[in-house]
Each structure stands twice: as structure tokens, then as C-alpha cells.
Write an enzyme that holds these catalytic residues in place. Sequence first.
Site, mmCIF file in Angstrom:
data_model
loop_
_atom_site.group_PDB
_atom_site.id
_atom_site.type_symbol
_atom_site.label_atom_id
_atom_site.label_comp_id
_atom_site.label_asym_id
_atom_site.label_seq_id
_atom_site.Cartn_x
_atom_site.Cartn_y
_atom_site.Cartn_z
ATOM 1 N N GLY A 32 33.370 45.596 47.496
ATOM 2 C CA GLY A 32 34.589 44.801 47.686
ATOM 3 C C GLY A 32 35.409 45.286 48.874
ATOM 4 O O GLY A 32 36.635 45.370 48.802
ATOM 5 N N ILE A 86 31.124 51.126 49.968
ATOM 6 C CA ILE A 86 32.354 50.654 49.316
ATOM 7 C C ILE A 86 32.140 49.221 48.839
ATOM 8 O O ILE A 86 31.879 48.327 49.657
ATOM 9 C CB ILE A 86 33.569 50.679 50.271
ATOM 10 C CG1 ILE A 86 33.760 52.078 50.881
ATOM 11 C CG2 ILE A 86 34.839 50.222 49.548
ATOM 12 C CD1 ILE A 86 34.904 52.161 51.886
ATOM 13 N N TYR A 124 40.731 42.172 32.024
ATOM 14 C CA TYR A 124 40.810 43.017 33.221
ATOM 15 C C TYR A 124 41.173 44.446 32.854
ATOM 16 O O TYR A 124 40.534 45.402 33.303
ATOM 17 C CB TYR A 124 41.835 42.434 34.198
ATOM 18 C CG TYR A 124 42.197 43.371 35.331
ATOM 19 C CD1 TYR A 124 41.370 43.485 36.444
ATOM 20 C CD2 TYR A 124 43.357 44.150 35.284
ATOM 21 C CE1 TYR A 124 41.693 44.354 37.490
ATOM 22 C CE2 TYR A 124 43.681 45.019 36.316
ATOM 23 C CZ TYR A 124 42.858 45.114 37.412
ATOM 24 O OH TYR A 124 43.179 45.977 38.441
ATOM 25 N N SER A 173 38.471 42.933 51.413
ATOM 26 C CA SER A 173 39.921 42.682 51.368
ATOM 27 C C SER A 173 40.646 43.841 50.698
ATOM 28 O O SER A 173 40.013 44.768 50.187
ATOM 29 C CB SER A 173 40.224 41.352 50.652
ATOM 30 O OG SER A 173 40.268 41.532 49.249
ATOM 31 N N GLY A 174 41.969 43.787 50.719
ATOM 32 C CA GLY A 174 42.801 44.703 49.952
ATOM 33 C C GLY A 174 42.488 46.182 50.133
ATOM 34 O O GLY A 174 42.314 46.673 51.246
HETATM 35 P P1 NDP Z 1 41.359 42.297 46.158
HETATM 36 O O1 NDP Z 1 41.234 41.061 45.355
HETATM 37 O O2 NDP Z 1 42.088 42.259 47.448
HETATM 38 O O3 NDP Z 1 39.917 42.926 46.417
HETATM 39 C C1 NDP Z 1 38.907 42.820 45.470
HETATM 40 C C2 NDP Z 1 37.575 42.869 46.171
HETATM 41 O O4 NDP Z 1 36.547 42.744 45.183
HETATM 42 C C3 NDP Z 1 37.390 41.729 47.174
HETATM 43 O O5 NDP Z 1 36.764 42.269 48.313
HETATM 44 C C4 NDP Z 1 36.446 40.807 46.436
HETATM 45 O O6 NDP Z 1 35.588 40.063 47.286
HETATM 46 C C5 NDP Z 1 35.624 41.800 45.650
HETATM 47 N N1 NDP Z 1 34.873 41.163 44.581
HETATM 48 C C6 NDP Z 1 35.329 40.390 43.569
HETATM 49 N N2 NDP Z 1 34.299 39.941 42.833
HETATM 50 C C7 NDP Z 1 33.172 40.422 43.395
HETATM 51 C C8 NDP Z 1 31.789 40.288 43.095
HETATM 52 N N3 NDP Z 1 31.351 39.534 42.093
HETATM 53 N N4 NDP Z 1 30.894 40.927 43.887
HETATM 54 C C9 NDP Z 1 31.310 41.672 44.927
HETATM 55 N N5 NDP Z 1 32.595 41.822 45.264
HETATM 56 C C10 NDP Z 1 33.521 41.206 44.499
HETATM 57 O O7 NDP Z 1 42.050 43.350 45.147
HETATM 58 P P2 NDP Z 1 42.504 44.879 45.338
HETATM 59 O O8 NDP Z 1 42.185 45.385 46.675
HETATM 60 O O9 NDP Z 1 43.883 44.977 44.833
HETATM 61 O O10 NDP Z 1 41.586 45.595 44.257
HETATM 62 C C11 NDP Z 1 40.698 46.633 44.574
HETATM 63 C C12 NDP Z 1 40.649 47.624 43.415
HETATM 64 O O11 NDP Z 1 41.921 48.215 43.232
HETATM 65 C C13 NDP Z 1 40.263 47.021 42.076
HETATM 66 O O12 NDP Z 1 39.362 47.893 41.428
HETATM 67 C C14 NDP Z 1 41.567 46.965 41.318
HETATM 68 O O13 NDP Z 1 41.357 47.038 39.918
HETATM 69 C C15 NDP Z 1 42.229 48.203 41.845
HETATM 70 N N6 NDP Z 1 43.660 48.273 41.675
HETATM 71 C C16 NDP Z 1 44.500 47.401 42.323
HETATM 72 C C17 NDP Z 1 45.871 47.503 42.151
HETATM 73 C C18 NDP Z 1 46.819 46.569 42.820
HETATM 74 O O14 NDP Z 1 48.010 46.721 42.584
HETATM 75 N N7 NDP Z 1 46.370 45.643 43.658
HETATM 76 C C19 NDP Z 1 46.436 48.555 41.311
HETATM 77 C C20 NDP Z 1 45.462 49.411 40.697
HETATM 78 C C21 NDP Z 1 44.140 49.269 40.896
HETATM 79 P P3 NDP Z 1 36.085 38.735 48.088
HETATM 80 O O15 NDP Z 1 36.816 39.263 49.280
HETATM 81 O O16 NDP Z 1 34.806 38.066 48.426
HETATM 82 O O17 NDP Z 1 36.956 37.962 47.146
#
Ligand code: NDP
Length: 315
Positions: free
Chosen positions: A9, A7, A190, A12-13
Site C-alpha cells: 500500500g 512496503i 477494521y 498513498s498516505g
Molecule cells: P490510505 O488509504 O491512504 O492507504 C492505504 C493503502 O492501502 C493504499 O495504498 C491502498 O491502495 C492500499 N490498499 C488497500 N487495499 C489494498 C489491497 N487489496 N491490496 C493492496 N493494497 C491495498 O490509508 P493510510 O495511509 O492512512 O493507512 C495506512 C496504514 O496506516 C493502515 O494500516 C492503517 O490502518 C494505518 N493507520 C492509519 C491511521 C490514520 O489516521 N490514517 C492511524 C493509525 C493507523 P490504493 O492506493 O490502490 O487505494
Amino acid sequence: GKGTVVITGASSGLGLATAKALAESGKWHIIMACRDFLKAEKAAKSVGMAKENYTIMHLDLASLESVRQFVDNFKRSGRPLDVLVCNAAVYQPTAREPSFTAEGFELSVGTNHLGHFLLSRLLLDEMKQSDYPSKRLIIVGSITGNTNTLAGNVPPKANLGDLRGLQGGLNGLNSSPMIDGADFDGAKAYKDSKVCNMLTMQEFHRRYHEDTGITFASLYPGCIATTGLFREHIPLFRLLFPPFQKFITKGYVSEEEAGKRLAQVVSDPSLTKSGVYWSWNKASASFENQLSQEASDADKARKVWEISEKLVDSL
Ligand code: NDP
């Protein structure tokens, strides 16, 4: 034995909530592919994941070198690859100027699309070698692809245009940093990257499903208004967005619920259909959703694939 799922990222989230749900099922070993090792370790501990259920491996999607290094490290670990979840994303809605990946691609499309595009193509060979009965490659999409919803129609809307910016390398020097060649817009970049994610999933399906039996899927897990994704938004937005989604659009889901949804796409025996974009209704039941015209355009999917291949393979 347990399945192995990577997985991206997962620190977080949604990624973390999914890792937690899969760890608790007892059926999975989770490779948390993260750019910040310490943050990932703390995150795994904070949600109570047992040590034997996960491994953290470094991956920075904003560097193709790092993507290749990750694939090498994974191969050396000797584990089979059963499921890959491309989840990580950056979102820069308030940025006035573009920023760039190590190879000089605009950051949102460079990370969310091009980094994952290279990663999933390289890892496809690993997946082919696994004898897991239900192999899956999942790319997290977004509501941007649904024109049948209010949120999918909020400007700036995604639009890949004739792909001239992508063709030019998204470098902001001799090409626009935007796929369609327009001026930089962080929110649109985005959304464009998410359309690329959904097109990529469908192109994978067309190219590889029949030969490999791998299930290719995308999903919109609901609006998870509390994740770090909105960290760069203005404070008033961050204050009002969760209640707005909860009470007005009613699209809000908790991180925990969204994690369970993505975990279903990873593991549920009934979600094996390939080429599908999953969504959930108000009763939290999954259904096959329709994609917008652009996000289901087969000709565009092939072009995005071919241009992206040239961009990442030349570096
Ligand atoms: P978060 O910002 O909580 O999580 C994003 C994750 O991506 C973090 O773990 C972050 O790492 C990681 N990340 C960012 N840049 C990089 C990089 N260069 N290399 C490796 N890891 C990276 O956001 P969400 O959990 O909300 O997003 C997760 C997915 O869900 C995304 O694809 C988003 O488009 C999708 N999504 C989210 C929605 C929402 O409402 N939130 C709705 C629909 C889709 P770090 O912890 O180090 O920052």
C-alpha cells in the site's frame, strides 16, 4: 549496498510518505507492493522519488492468489528481502453490507489481516536468506489497541470474542462476516483487523525471533487524519475530522511526519527491539507503548494464528 524494503500500500498516505522518507535517505531500494500500478507510478513521481530508488510490483491483498503471485515475482527478481512493511489497509466505516475478498472473506479482515498474514509467512523464508544485519518485519497497528487513550475507547470497540466467525471463514453464508460472530459493522471490522495485526506481530516474535534474529514490530504512527483511509466516510466527517484531531485530541500528525516515524521503525539503529508496539509522544520521541488486554493476549494470538493458517493454507 542498499537495503531492500517491501512496503504494501505504498501508493498513498502513510505507505507513500514512508517510501519517500526511505528513498531520500539513500540507503534503501523500495519495492512498492500495490494493487494499482499506474496510481503507484504517479504517486512515486508526485513525491519526487528517483527512479533508481524504487520498483513497483503488483499485489492485491484481497486475493490470496495475488499474494502468492507477488511472492513468486519477488523471488524471481533475485533481490534479497531485508525489511517487510505490512501497511496497506481498507476501512469501510459507512458500509451497511459486508463486501468480500476473492476467496470470500469479509473485506477488511480479509485484506488487512489475512492477506498480510499469508504474505508475511511466505516472505519470512526470503528474509531468513538475507544477510542484512538488521532484518525487520513490521505490521502497522492502530490506536484501537490502546485502551489508555480516548480514541482507543470510542465505540464500536474492537472485540474478537471467541473467534467463532473467523473459525467459520468470515463468509457471511454459514458464518458471520465478523470475527466475533456478531452482525456486520464496518468500523468494528477494521478495528478487529488491526487487533489481529498486533497479535500477529507478537506471535511472530514468540515463534521466530530467537531463531532468526529478525525484529518484529508494530506501531501507531499517530492520527493521520488526511489520508485516503477516510475516503469512504461521510463528507461532514471528512471535513471536521482533521481539525478535531489537530485542536481537540491533539493526536494529529501530518503524512510526512508519520512517514518519518515508520521509516525510523524500518531503519533506525536504536529501534531494533523485537515484539514492541511503538508510539510517539508530543515531542515526537518514540517510546514502547502498552497494548490493550485483548491486543496482548498470548493465548488469543496463538488461536488467531492457528485459525488464520487453516483459512489461508486451505485455499
Ligand atoms: P490510505 O488509504 O491512504 O492507504 C492505504 C493503502 O492501502 C493504499 O495504498 C491502498 O491502495 C492500499 N490498499 C488497500 N487495499 C489494498 C489491497 N487489496 N491490496 C493492496 N493494497 C491495498 O490509508 P493510510 O495511509 O492512512 O493507512 C495506512 C496504514 O496506516 C493502515 O494500516 C492503517 O490502518 C494505518 N493507520 C492509519 C491511521 C490514520 O489516521 N490514517 C492511524 C493509525 C493507523 P490504493 O492506493 O490502490 O487505494
